[in-house]
Each structure stands twice: as structure tokens, then as C-alpha cells.
Motif scaffolding. Structure first.
Motif, PDB file in Angstrom:
ATOM      1  N   UNK A 114       0.836  -1.207   0.000  1.00 62.48           N
ATOM      2  CA  UNK A 114       0.000   0.000   0.000  1.00 62.48           C
ATOM      3  C   UNK A 114       0.869   1.256   0.000  1.00 62.48           C
ATOM      4  N   UNK A 115       1.867   1.282   0.869  1.00 65.82           N
ATOM      5  CA  UNK A 115       2.735   2.467   0.985  1.00 65.82           C
ATOM      6  C   UNK A 115       3.506   2.729  -0.301  1.00 65.82           C
ATOM      7  N   UNK A 116       3.965   1.666  -0.952  1.00 64.45           N
ATOM      8  CA  UNK A 116       4.693   1.843  -2.209  1.00 64.45           C
ATOM      9  C   UNK A 116       3.792   2.464  -3.271  1.00 64.45           C
ATOM     10  N   UNK A 117       2.543   2.021  -3.339  1.00 62.87           N
ATOM     11  CA  UNK A 117       1.609   2.606  -4.304  1.00 62.87           C
ATOM     12  C   UNK A 117       1.298   4.047  -3.933  1.00 62.87           C
ATOM     13  N   UNK A 118       1.257   4.331  -2.645  1.00 61.24           N
ATOM     14  CA  UNK A 118       0.891   5.667  -2.166  1.00 61.24           C
ATOM     15  C   UNK A 118       1.917   6.724  -2.570  1.00 61.24           C
ATOM     16  N   UNK A 125      10.526  12.934 -11.530  1.00 67.63           N
ATOM     17  CA  UNK A 125      10.739  12.803 -12.973  1.00 67.63           C
ATOM     18  C   UNK A 125      10.234  11.458 -13.461  1.00 67.63           C
ATOM     19  N   UNK A 126      10.276  11.272 -14.779  1.00 63.34           N
ATOM     20  CA  UNK A 126       9.769  10.030 -15.372  1.00 63.34           C
ATOM     21  C   UNK A 126      10.534   8.810 -14.870  1.00 63.34           C
ATOM     22  N   UNK A 127      11.848   8.938 -14.758  1.00 63.57           N
ATOM     23  CA  UNK A 127      12.646   7.796 -14.298  1.00 63.57           C
ATOM     24  C   UNK A 127      12.266   7.410 -12.866  1.00 63.57           C
ATOM     25  N   UNK A 128      12.089   8.400 -12.011  1.00 62.68           N
ATOM     26  CA  UNK A 128      11.714   8.111 -10.624  1.00 62.68           C
ATOM     27  C   UNK A 128      10.302   7.539 -10.556  1.00 62.68           C
ATOM     28  N   UNK A 129       9.381   8.085 -11.387  1.00 61.89           N
ATOM     29  CA  UNK A 129       8.022   7.566 -11.411  1.00 61.89           C
ATOM     30  C   UNK A 129       8.011   6.108 -11.854  1.00 61.89           C
ATOM     31  N   UNK A 130       8.782   5.795 -12.886  1.00 56.26           N
ATOM     32  CA  UNK A 130       8.866   4.417 -13.379  1.00 56.26           C
ATOM     33  C   UNK A 130       9.461   3.501 -12.310  1.00 56.26           C
ATOM     34  N   UNK A 131      10.484   3.994 -11.609  1.00 53.08           N
ATOM     35  CA  UNK A 131      11.105   3.201 -10.539  1.00 53.08           C
ATOM     36  C   UNK A 131      10.115   2.960  -9.408  1.00 53.08           C
ATOM     37  N   UNK A 132       9.390   3.992  -9.005  1.00 49.08           N
ATOM     38  CA  UNK A 132       8.407   3.839  -7.929  1.00 49.08           C
ATOM     39  C   UNK A 132       7.263   2.919  -8.348  1.00 49.08           C
ATOM     40  N   UNK A 133       6.858   3.024  -9.592  1.00 47.51           N
ATOM     41  CA  UNK A 133       5.795   2.146 -10.091  1.00 47.51           C
ATOM     42  C   UNK A 133       6.260   0.688 -10.055  1.00 47.51           C
ATOM     43  N   UNK A 134       7.498   0.464 -10.479  1.00 50.64           N
ATOM     44  CA  UNK A 134       8.048  -0.894 -10.452  1.00 50.64           C
ATOM     45  C   UNK A 134       8.180  -1.402  -9.012  1.00 50.64           C
ATOM     46  N   UNK A 135       8.571  -0.524  -8.096  1.00 51.96           N
ATOM     47  CA  UNK A 135       8.672  -0.917  -6.690  1.00 51.96           C
ATOM     48  C   UNK A 135       7.305  -1.287  -6.126  1.00 51.96           C
ATOM     49  N   UNK A 136       6.288  -0.517  -6.487  1.00 49.34           N
ATOM     50  CA  UNK A 136       4.938  -0.810  -6.010  1.00 49.34           C
ATOM     51  C   UNK A 136       4.460  -2.151  -6.565  1.00 49.34           C
ATOM     52  N   UNK A 137       4.746  -2.383  -7.815  1.00 46.31           N
ATOM     53  CA  UNK A 137       4.361  -3.651  -8.452  1.00 46.31           C
ATOM     54  C   UNK A 137       5.085  -4.818  -7.787  1.00 46.31           C
ATOM     55  N   UNK A 138       6.366  -4.652  -7.519  1.00 41.73           N
ATOM     56  CA  UNK A 138       7.159  -5.701  -6.868  1.00 41.73           C
ATOM     57  C   UNK A 138       6.689  -5.945  -5.431  1.00 41.73           C
ATOM     58  N   UNK A 139       6.372  -4.882  -4.707  1.00 40.47           N
ATOM     59  CA  UNK A 139       5.897  -5.042  -3.327  1.00 40.47           C
ATOM     60  C   UNK A 139       4.602  -5.841  -3.295  1.00 40.47           C
TER      61      UNK A 139
END
Length: 152
Positions: A114-118, A125-139
Motif C-alpha cells: 500500500x505504501x509503495x503505491x501511495x 521525474x519520469x525515471x523516478x516515477x517508473x522506478x516507484x511504479x516498479x517498486x509498487x508492483x514488486x511489493x
């Protein structure tokens, strides 16, 4: 007379043994039914939670892209409010997971998903957004992998 007493005693012992074994079988059946009901409840709850987190992650991505494209626009504001609704749905689903899950590690992983998606909409930036999205998906994948053995 002795034969009659032996017959009565044998009958009483048989009745007592039968009663005891039937009681044990009934308890075992009830326990299995409770276990299966809880398993089914967990499957439904965990899958609903995963779906809510996926929807929340998607709305966070949408919010980020709309705010980048036209900050302060009506679409950006609408997307922001939609992400709030998805966050509420995901948090409610998280509460249900916390109620039916008896494994503290699985509960912690659900909270982490939940926190990762939040945090996604805060990306710079786009790179950070993509990284956070991938982290949320992995979590979320880690949560599902941890919860799955308890459902078998």
C-alpha cells in the motif's frame, strides 16, 4: 446372570466408545469446515486487496501524468480526486487483510505494498516515477507470494 452383566457392560462400553468417536469426528469435521471457510475468506480478501492496490497504483500513475501534462487543469484535479477514492478503497481492503490475516509478516508486506503505491505521485521525474511504479508492483508481488502458501 454373569452373561447378562457382561452383555450389558459390553453394550455400555460400545455406546460410550461410539459416542466418543462420533464426537471426535464431529469436532474434526467442524474444524476442517472452519479452516476451509477461513481459507476461502482469505483468498477473496487477498485478491480484492491486490486488485484495489493495482487500481490505486494505476490512478497514481494517471495522476502523475496528468499533473505533468497540464498542472492544475480540470483533468489533473479530477485525476487527483480519483486517486483519493482509489486510496480509500485500497486502505479499506488493507483493513480487511489485517482482520483475516494471522501472519504478521504477511500483514507487514500488505502495508508495504500500500505504501509503495501511495508514494508514486510524488516522483520528481519520469525515471523516478517508473522506478516507484516498479517498486509498487514488486511489493504487491512479494505480498502475494508470501500470502499464497497460507491459502493452499
Amino acid at each position: 446372570m454373569d452373561v447378562a452383566l457382561i452383555a450389558v457392560a459390553g453394550t455400555l462400553l460400545g455406546v460410550i466408545a461410539t459416542h466418543w468417536f462420533q464426537g471426535r469426528a464431529t469436532e474434526r469435521t467442524a474444524s476442517l469446515a472452519r479452516t476451509e471457510q477461513l481459507r476461502q475468506e482469505r483468498i477473496a480478501t487477498y485478491s480484492a486487496y491486490a486488485g484495489a492496490v493495482v487500481d490505486y497504483r494505476h490512478s497514481q500513475n494517471d495522476r502523475w501524468f496528468r499533473a505533468l501534462k497540464e498542472p492544475g487543469s480540470e483533468e489533473a484535479e479530477e485525476s487527483r480526486h480519483a486517486s483519493y477514492r482509489r486510496r480509500t478503497n485500497a486502505r479499506q481492503a488493507l483493513f480487511r487483510v489485517q482482520l483475516v490475516c494471522d501472519d504478521p509478516d504477511v500483514r507487514r508486506l500488505a502495508e508495504l505494498a500500500f505504501e509503495e503505491a501511495h508514494c508514486m505521485h510524488e516522483a520528481e521525474g519520469e525515471a523516478e516515477r517508473a522506478r516507484r511504479s516498479a517498486q509498487a508492483k514488486e511489493a504487491l508481488a512479494v505480498f502475494i507470494a508470501a500470502a499464497a502458501p497460507g491459502l493452499r
